[in-house]
Design a protein around this motif. Structure first.
Motif, mmCIF file in Angstrom:
data_model
loop_
_atom_site.group_PDB
_atom_site.id
_atom_site.type_symbol
_atom_site.label_atom_id
_atom_site.label_comp_id
_atom_site.label_asym_id
_atom_site.label_seq_id
_atom_site.Cartn_x
_atom_site.Cartn_y
_atom_site.Cartn_z
ATOM 1 N N UNK A 1 0.824 -1.163 0.137
ATOM 2 C CA UNK A 1 -0.084 0.020 -0.034
ATOM 3 C C UNK A 1 0.749 1.323 0.091
ATOM 4 N N UNK A 2 1.708 1.349 0.860
ATOM 5 C CA UNK A 2 2.839 2.237 0.802
ATOM 6 C C UNK A 2 3.580 2.464 -0.546
ATOM 7 N N UNK A 3 3.810 1.460 -1.193
ATOM 8 C CA UNK A 3 4.828 1.404 -2.422
ATOM 9 C C UNK A 3 3.635 2.047 -3.414
ATOM 10 N N UNK A 4 2.363 1.581 -3.333
ATOM 11 C CA UNK A 4 1.477 1.915 -4.460
ATOM 12 C C UNK A 4 1.171 3.648 -4.295
ATOM 13 N N UNK A 5 1.039 4.001 -3.052
ATOM 14 C CA UNK A 5 0.891 5.509 -2.858
ATOM 15 C C UNK A 5 1.964 6.423 -3.200
ATOM 16 N N UNK A 6 3.408 5.788 -3.005
ATOM 17 C CA UNK A 6 4.488 6.769 -3.579
ATOM 18 C C UNK A 6 4.764 6.647 -5.041
ATOM 19 N N UNK A 7 4.554 5.548 -5.797
ATOM 20 C CA UNK A 7 4.766 5.507 -7.085
ATOM 21 C C UNK A 7 3.477 6.070 -7.907
ATOM 22 N N UNK A 8 2.358 6.190 -7.410
ATOM 23 C CA UNK A 8 1.314 6.536 -7.955
ATOM 24 C C UNK A 8 1.526 7.896 -8.846
ATOM 25 N N UNK A 9 1.843 9.055 -8.058
ATOM 26 C CA UNK A 9 2.048 10.446 -8.646
ATOM 27 C C UNK A 9 3.221 10.154 -9.800
ATOM 28 N N UNK A 10 3.132 10.949 -10.597
ATOM 29 C CA UNK A 10 3.873 10.836 -11.895
ATOM 30 C C UNK A 10 5.251 11.327 -11.585
ATOM 31 N N UNK A 11 6.561 10.798 -11.873
ATOM 32 C CA UNK A 11 7.769 11.242 -11.812
ATOM 33 C C UNK A 11 8.791 10.347 -12.615
ATOM 34 N N UNK A 12 9.541 11.371 -13.361
ATOM 35 C CA UNK A 12 10.356 10.710 -14.300
ATOM 36 C C UNK A 12 11.476 11.638 -14.634
ATOM 37 N N UNK A 13 12.497 11.090 -15.110
ATOM 38 C CA UNK A 13 13.621 11.832 -15.788
ATOM 39 C C UNK A 13 13.564 11.993 -17.243
ATOM 40 N N UNK A 14 14.392 12.679 -17.682
ATOM 41 C CA UNK A 14 14.155 12.862 -19.219
ATOM 42 C C UNK A 14 14.233 11.474 -20.147
ATOM 43 N N UNK A 15 15.091 10.640 -19.421
ATOM 44 C CA UNK A 15 15.059 9.199 -20.233
ATOM 45 C C UNK A 15 13.789 8.474 -20.165
ATOM 46 N N UNK A 16 13.062 8.619 -18.960
ATOM 47 C CA UNK A 16 11.695 7.842 -18.889
ATOM 48 C C UNK A 16 10.537 8.722 -19.014
ATOM 49 N N UNK A 17 10.733 10.000 -19.459
ATOM 50 C CA UNK A 17 9.711 10.988 -19.700
ATOM 51 C C UNK A 17 8.446 10.440 -20.606
ATOM 52 N N UNK A 18 7.344 10.533 -20.149
ATOM 53 C CA UNK A 18 6.125 10.182 -21.197
ATOM 54 C C UNK A 18 5.367 11.349 -21.064
ATOM 55 N N UNK A 19 5.380 11.958 -22.363
ATOM 56 C CA UNK A 19 4.464 13.229 -22.370
ATOM 57 C C UNK A 19 2.942 13.101 -22.373
ATOM 58 N N UNK A 20 2.430 11.902 -22.873
ATOM 59 C CA UNK A 20 1.158 11.882 -22.794
ATOM 60 C C UNK A 20 0.592 11.574 -21.485
ATOM 61 N N UNK A 21 1.421 10.729 -20.426
ATOM 62 C CA UNK A 21 1.250 10.821 -19.225
ATOM 63 C C UNK A 21 1.366 11.901 -18.128
ATOM 64 N N UNK A 22 2.274 12.865 -18.736
ATOM 65 C CA UNK A 22 2.350 14.511 -18.140
ATOM 66 C C UNK A 22 1.245 15.075 -18.238
ATOM 67 N N UNK A 23 0.564 14.862 -19.352
ATOM 68 C CA UNK A 23 -0.418 15.846 -19.901
ATOM 69 C C UNK A 23 -1.787 15.468 -18.696
ATOM 70 N N UNK A 24 -1.883 14.357 -18.011
ATOM 71 C CA UNK A 24 -2.807 13.983 -17.252
ATOM 72 C C UNK A 24 -2.388 14.621 -15.594
#
Length: 438
Positions: free
Chosen positions: A247-270
């Motif tokens: 539950x903790x892990x899902x809560x931490x990783x749910x918000x969007x976070x990425x570096x240039x290498x992993x950046x997803x512009x479609x997901x960022x729009x959300x």
């Protein structure tokens, strides 16, 4: 420590070779000196910072029952041949021979050595899980070392390694480490954002890196501001419960976070516009899960519950201790110098005697210094007040206790908070209580 007797060689001018803020300030504040390309000596004040960072890292590793060991810096090439990495790692590995022509290397990481040590001692699944860590010097032969301790060749690192019976156990350990890292960075006084990452040459399939926001960071970062709102020190996670960790892990990783290498512009729009944060970041930690990659390659197994051979599932977890010293300065400074977080500053306060030789000023400074000589840097030099203020700001002590003739007559001092510049006049005991409370 008395500044008149200390080995803290400050510099008035910016060194020509220093390209970024942290390198300039670490040289000017007398924290480090270069001894060879990408290799630095840590002077007394700098070493105190390293030790303070290391202690917080150590306490948070111990808190999740990781056990401290100390592995050597030199490793046998044969260990790395067993894993298949000796020839694959690349020119960053420093390869050497001893007088008997035995091939050695200066370790850039310790997966092979810890796996071999584990295999020598642990024989049954009943002895799992195990998590082992050490804080040790590493060497990677950077082709262009630069930016001081941010991209040097020799660096101090905390690396931990875990061994679990199965995938579920390994993932629980990974999540436990993620929580430990978030607590560690919060105690260090910095905001480190966890981002899903590539596993690189270490290998594996689950990985996060932790970045401190700083203009000179090597990576562009994009993240949801929700990641800034959590107090991880008070996070009520039962680290022995797989469900609570999930539950903790899902809560931490749910918000969007990425570096240039992993950046997803479609997901960022959300991500709602008001919650979007972007800038540059300095990597200060990296965690990996890689399963049986090393235990199978090196044929390190235990007896499983069915009596058959079982290859433990592994993970590795690194924090750049020496790099953190530079990264924190990149994130916490002003035009006058360093602004150390209270938890890692080399000294809690500088005592500034504005009139050395004055009987009342000297006596009051001695009284303050005697209260906590290990916590204070007493500027007892026969220098002008301006010089003392400038050096105190440069070195970044969280507090400055200013003693002048007028205040000394009344038993008062001026207390300055470095981070905000706020000043207040207080009785000595009240000032000491405030400074030492942190």
């Amino acid at each position: 420590m008395r500044l008149s007797r200390s080995f803290i060689p400050t510099l008035k001018e910016n060194p020509a070779e220093a390209q970024i803020v942290s390198h300039r300030l670490m040289l000017r504040a007398g924290l480090i000196r270069q001894t060879a390309s990408g290799i630095y000596a840590w002077l007394p004040a700098g070493l105190r910072v390293l030790r303070n960072i290391s202690q917080i890292v150590r306490e948070e590793q111990d808190r999740i029952d990781a056990q401290e060991v100390l592995m050597p810096t030199l490793q046998s090439a044969d260990l790395w041949r067993r894993s298949g990495r000796y020839d694959a790692y690349g020119p960053e590995m420093l390869r050497i021979q001893d007088r008997h022509k035995r091939e050695l290397l200066y370790g850039p990481t310790n997966e092979e050595m810890i796996t071999d040590l584990f295999g020598q001692s642990v024989k049954s699944y009943k002895e799992l899980p195990q998590a082992l860590y050490h804080i040790q010097w590493k060497f990677r032969d950077e082709v262009r070392p630069r930016f001081g301790v941010m991209r040097g060749r020799e660096f101090l690192m905390k690396d931990a390694y875990s061994f679990d019976v199965d995938y579920a156990g390994a993932v629980a350990t990974y999540r436990r480490m993620l929580l430990s890292y978030l607590r560690t960075f919060q105690r260090l006084g910095v905001q480190a954002v966890p981002m899903r990452a590539d596993t690189g040459p270490i290998g594996g399939e689950l990985s996060h890196e932790f970045l401190i926001l700083a203009p000179t960071g090597e990576s562009g970062v994009y993240y949801d501001a929700a990641l800034e709102e959590q107090d991880w020190l008070d996070e009520p996670v039962d680290v022995n419960s797989h469900e609570a960790l999930e539950a903790f892990f899902n809560r931490v990783t749910a918000p969007y976070a990425a570096t240039d290498e992993m950046h997803d512009t479609a997901a960022w729009e959300n991500v709602p516009v008001e919650r979007r944060r972007e800038g540059r970041g300095v990597e200060v930690g990296h965690i990996f899960y890689f399963g049986t990659k090393y235990t199978e390659a090196m044929d390190i197994s235990v007896v499983g519950p069915d009596g058959n051979k079982l290859y433990p599932e592994m993970g590795s977890y690194g924090i750049g201790v020496s790099r953190l010293a530079g990264a924190i300065i990149e994130a916490s400074h002003d035009e006058n110098g360093i602004i150390w977080p209270d938890s890692i500053a080399p000294f809690k306060a500088a005592i500034l005697n504005l009139k050395s030789g004055d009987e009342l000023c000297d006596a009051l400074c001695e009284r303050i210094y005697a209260a906590a000589p290990e916590s204070f840097l007493y500027d007892d030099r026969p220098e002008r007040a301006g010089v003392k203020f400038a050096d105190a700001d440069l070195m970044g002590h969280p507090w400055q206790i200013v003693v002048g003739p007028r205040g000394a007559k009344a038993g008062l001092v001026e207390l300055k908070r470095r981070a905000t510049g706020d000043r207040q006049e207080l009785a000595v005991d009240d000032a000491l209580a405030l400074v030492l409370a942190g």
